[in-house]
Motif scaffolding. Structure first.
Motif, PDB file in Angstrom:
ATOM      1  N   SER A 168      39.690 -33.089   3.299  1.00  0.00           N
ATOM      2  CA  SER A 168      39.585 -31.711   2.818  1.00  0.00           C
ATOM      3  C   SER A 168      40.328 -31.525   1.502  1.00  0.00           C
ATOM      4  O   SER A 168      39.795 -30.944   0.542  1.00  0.00           O
ATOM      5  CB  SER A 168      40.146 -30.735   3.864  1.00  0.00           C
ATOM      6  OG  SER A 168      39.385 -30.756   5.040  1.00  0.00           O
ATOM      7  N   MET A 169      41.557 -32.022   1.430  1.00  0.00           N
ATOM      8  CA  MET A 169      42.362 -31.817   0.239  1.00  0.00           C
ATOM      9  C   MET A 169      41.895 -32.666  -0.930  1.00  0.00           C
ATOM     10  O   MET A 169      42.096 -32.301  -2.089  1.00  0.00           O
ATOM     11  CB  MET A 169      43.834 -32.116   0.545  1.00  0.00           C
ATOM     12  CG  MET A 169      44.491 -31.074   1.436  1.00  0.00           C
ATOM     13  SD  MET A 169      44.400 -29.403   0.752  1.00  0.00           S
ATOM     14  CE  MET A 169      45.325 -29.598  -0.756  1.00  0.00           C
TER      15      MET A 169
ATOM     16  N   SER B  81      52.303 -34.740   6.122  1.00  0.00           N
ATOM     17  CA  SER B  81      51.801 -33.524   5.501  1.00  0.00           C
ATOM     18  C   SER B  81      51.485 -33.758   4.028  1.00  0.00           C
ATOM     19  O   SER B  81      50.612 -33.103   3.463  1.00  0.00           O
ATOM     20  CB  SER B  81      52.835 -32.402   5.624  1.00  0.00           C
ATOM     21  OG  SER B  81      53.020 -32.039   6.966  1.00  0.00           O
ATOM     22  N   ALA B  82      52.199 -34.687   3.408  1.00  0.00           N
ATOM     23  CA  ALA B  82      51.988 -34.953   1.989  1.00  0.00           C
ATOM     24  C   ALA B  82      50.789 -35.849   1.734  1.00  0.00           C
ATOM     25  O   ALA B  82      50.222 -35.828   0.637  1.00  0.00           O
ATOM     26  CB  ALA B  82      53.240 -35.595   1.389  1.00  0.00           C
TER      27      ALA B  82
ATOM     28  N   TYR C  96      45.721 -22.227   0.586  1.00  0.00           N
ATOM     29  CA  TYR C  96      47.065 -21.766   0.929  1.00  0.00           C
ATOM     30  C   TYR C  96      47.363 -21.954   2.412  1.00  0.00           C
ATOM     31  O   TYR C  96      48.528 -22.125   2.801  1.00  0.00           O
ATOM     32  CB  TYR C  96      47.250 -20.308   0.525  1.00  0.00           C
ATOM     33  CG  TYR C  96      47.464 -20.123  -0.958  1.00  0.00           C
ATOM     34  CD1 TYR C  96      48.418 -20.869  -1.633  1.00  0.00           C
ATOM     35  CD2 TYR C  96      46.708 -19.207  -1.687  1.00  0.00           C
ATOM     36  CE1 TYR C  96      48.615 -20.709  -2.994  1.00  0.00           C
ATOM     37  CE2 TYR C  96      46.902 -19.039  -3.046  1.00  0.00           C
ATOM     38  CZ  TYR C  96      47.853 -19.791  -3.687  1.00  0.00           C
ATOM     39  OH  TYR C  96      48.055 -19.633  -5.036  1.00  0.00           O
ATOM     40  N   THR C  97      46.325 -21.906   3.242  1.00  0.00           N
ATOM     41  CA  THR C  97      46.533 -22.225   4.656  1.00  0.00           C
ATOM     42  C   THR C  97      47.029 -23.659   4.801  1.00  0.00           C
ATOM     43  O   THR C  97      47.985 -23.938   5.538  1.00  0.00           O
ATOM     44  CB  THR C  97      45.240 -22.025   5.451  1.00  0.00           C
ATOM     45  OG1 THR C  97      44.858 -20.650   5.408  1.00  0.00           O
ATOM     46  CG2 THR C  97      45.418 -22.447   6.902  1.00  0.00           C
ATOM     47  N   LEU C  98      46.389 -24.577   4.082  1.00  0.00           N
ATOM     48  CA  LEU C  98      46.817 -25.971   4.129  1.00  0.00           C
ATOM     49  C   LEU C  98      48.185 -26.154   3.478  1.00  0.00           C
ATOM     50  O   LEU C  98      49.023 -26.916   3.970  1.00  0.00           O
ATOM     51  CB  LEU C  98      45.786 -26.853   3.425  1.00  0.00           C
ATOM     52  CG  LEU C  98      44.380 -26.905   4.044  1.00  0.00           C
ATOM     53  CD1 LEU C  98      43.458 -27.793   3.206  1.00  0.00           C
ATOM     54  CD2 LEU C  98      44.436 -27.414   5.474  1.00  0.00           C
TER      55      LEU C  98
END
Length: 499
Positions: free
Chosen positions: A405-406, A337-338, A312-314
């Motif tokens: 990370s994502m 960001s996407a 949720y931070t990301l």
């Protein structure tokens, strides 16, 4: 603990025997006609439904940059926004001209923005358990459909609420959270009736990949809408599309294979026989005391809390990070960001396929597969965030670490994220509500913590944000690996519940 290990070993045997005894014809049917089957059709419909869910959830995260326009001195008091070189081609003092002139701009501090973004999760927290319980009582189709319809309708009111004042916007965000809070427990209730054990990972991950696909599309599209139409149209467009999609949801989705008018007899038999041992949906009563005492359930809950803090931070704060620290304009902000969510979308689908492959080949037990994917999905993002905290103004490195990370965190989708349906399929929706409640608490705290930590010094503040997220992730991983399980718990068996 020794007794628990013996019980787990004993429970693994019938599961394995059931899989070995599955008719070869049904296995060939499930593989040969999978993509044209009713259960994969449900996965695709859920994919686009969750696409809409997350589009409606994250649109404020990107629109709030245009709503406040972070270069406004009043929005970030006592902060030097010249932490990194300004890469935007526009002049800083003229940045308001970059947005549609008729769109209002508000003077909200970083702390106020954090409170606005976290308000969603206060409402979301309230309906998690109710959503799981209602889904078990009334069916996942109705609960999810009405939850999505309410979310879409309320989204249309966001510009009005913002114009009335911060308090109204915070209240509306809480109502949005309440409407959306029932959706994921309802989805798990549906999958408990539709997903054969050896296809759970791929089907559920295919559906949940819609979350990251929605985020991926919404970030750049919302940025473009803010740029040329004004930020209010972000909410009008996505809210309107959501309302239209709800019509298709009610027309295309059926509660279980027995209700589906077009499912083949072979597929229906395959699904029903593979789920025969898990029991029917729960009634009005729940084994609450046994749930509270269940260490495997606590393991999932702790993992949810720790991992969702990072996620949720990301999810909610990266547009602000890109804007305030790396100084991208709204179009660059949305697109970059996407980018990490492209990797997450692909990783979610691939990890589901890989997990089911390992299970179908009997290479590992269910518990081992869940823990393996949790280790990969929690440890590597923590390491990436620690590394990212030292990149400073190197925007290329920042995007690389964010993308890594994502992408890797998606492996949790085949790990603890779907472990509820392994340990208690009868109560899958309710348990998702329980574990998601823990994740929602972190969703409430994380954006507010980001606003607080970054309110004085941006670089140091964001470094602390990344360190806290990484440390929590590692703690959650250790707890889950120690106490997690992959077998149906005694309290979740139908014969035990009837006694």
């Amino acid at each position: 603990m020794q007794q628990s290990a013996e019980n787990a070993e004993a429970e693994d045997r019938p599961e394995s025997n059931q899989e070995d005894a599955a008719p070869l014809l049904n296995q060939q049917l499930s593989l040969g006609k999978g993509l044209c089957s009713a259960r994969y059709s449900l996965a695709l419909v859920l994919h686009f439904s969750l696409f809409m869910v997350y589009s409606l959830r994250v649109n404020l995260s990107i629109a709030i940059v245009a709503m406040t326009n972070g270069t406004n001195p009043g929005s970030l008091p006592n902060i030097s926004t010249d932490v990194c070189p300004n890469r935007s081609h526009a002049q800083t003092n003229g940045s308001h001209q970059e947005f549609a002139q008729e769109a209002p701009v508000y003077d909200w501090s970083a702390k106020t923005q954090g409170v606005i973004l976290s308000a969603f999760f206060y409402g979301y927290l309230f309906t998690q358990l109710l959503g799981g319980y209602w889904s078990g009582m009334f069916g996942g189709k109705l609960v999810l459909g009405y939850g999505l319809l309410a979310t879409s309708a309320l989204t249309l009111l966001t510009p009005l609420a913002a114009g009335l004042g911060v308090a109204y916007l915070i209240g509306l965000q809480a109502l949005l959270g309440m409407a959306e809070g029932v959706i994921f427990p309802a989805q798990y209730t549906l999958w408990a009736k539709w997903a054969p054990p050896l296809e759970r990972s791929r089907l559920m991950n295919l559906a949940e990949a819609g979350c990251t696909f929605g985020t991926f599309v919404t970030f750049p599209v919302a940025g473009i809408i803010c740029q040329y139409l004004g930020w209010p149209y972000v909410f009008y467009i996505f809210g309107g599309i959501g309302c239209v999609w709800c019509v298709f949801w009610f027309l295309l989705v059926y509660e279980d294979p027995a209700c589906h008018p077009c499912i083949s007899a072979g597929e229906k038999e395959y699904i029903v026989s593979s789920l025969a041992n898990q029991g029917s949906s729960h009634g009005r009563s729940l084994p609450l005391l046994a749930m509270i005492k269940s260490l495997p359930l606590w393991a999932i809950s702790v993992a949810y809390f720790c991992n969702d803090w990072l996620f949720y931070t990301l999810l909610t704060s990266m547009p602000t990070y890109m804007n305030d620290v790396l100084h991208f304009d709204i179009r660059e902000n949305g697109l970059l960001s996407a980018l990490p969510y492209v990797g997450n979308w692909l990783g979610t689908i691939v990890s589901g396929l890989l997990a089911d492959f390992l299970l179908s080949k009997h290479m590992f037990s269910t518990a081992t597969v869940r823990k393996l994917f949790s280790v990969l999905g929690m440890m590597l993002p923590a390491v990436s965030l620690v590394a990212m905290s030292y990149v400073g103004c190197d925007y290329t490195a920042a995007v690389v670490f964010l993308t890594l990370s994502m992408t890797v965190i998606s492996m949790c989708g085949a790990g603890f994220n779907i472990n509820q349906i392994d340990i208690a399929p009868r109560y899958a929706g309710f348990l998702l509500g329980v574990t998601n409640t823990f994740g929602t608490v972190s969703g409430i705290i994380a954006p507010t913590a980001v606003g607080f930590l970054t309110s004085q010094d941006l670089l140091t503040g964001w470094r602390n944000v990344f360190f806290v997220s990484a440390a929590l992730n590692l703690f959650g991983l250790l707890f889950y690996v120690t106490f997690g399980s992959g077998t149906i718990q005694d309290w979740a068996r139908e014969d035990t519940a009837l006694q």
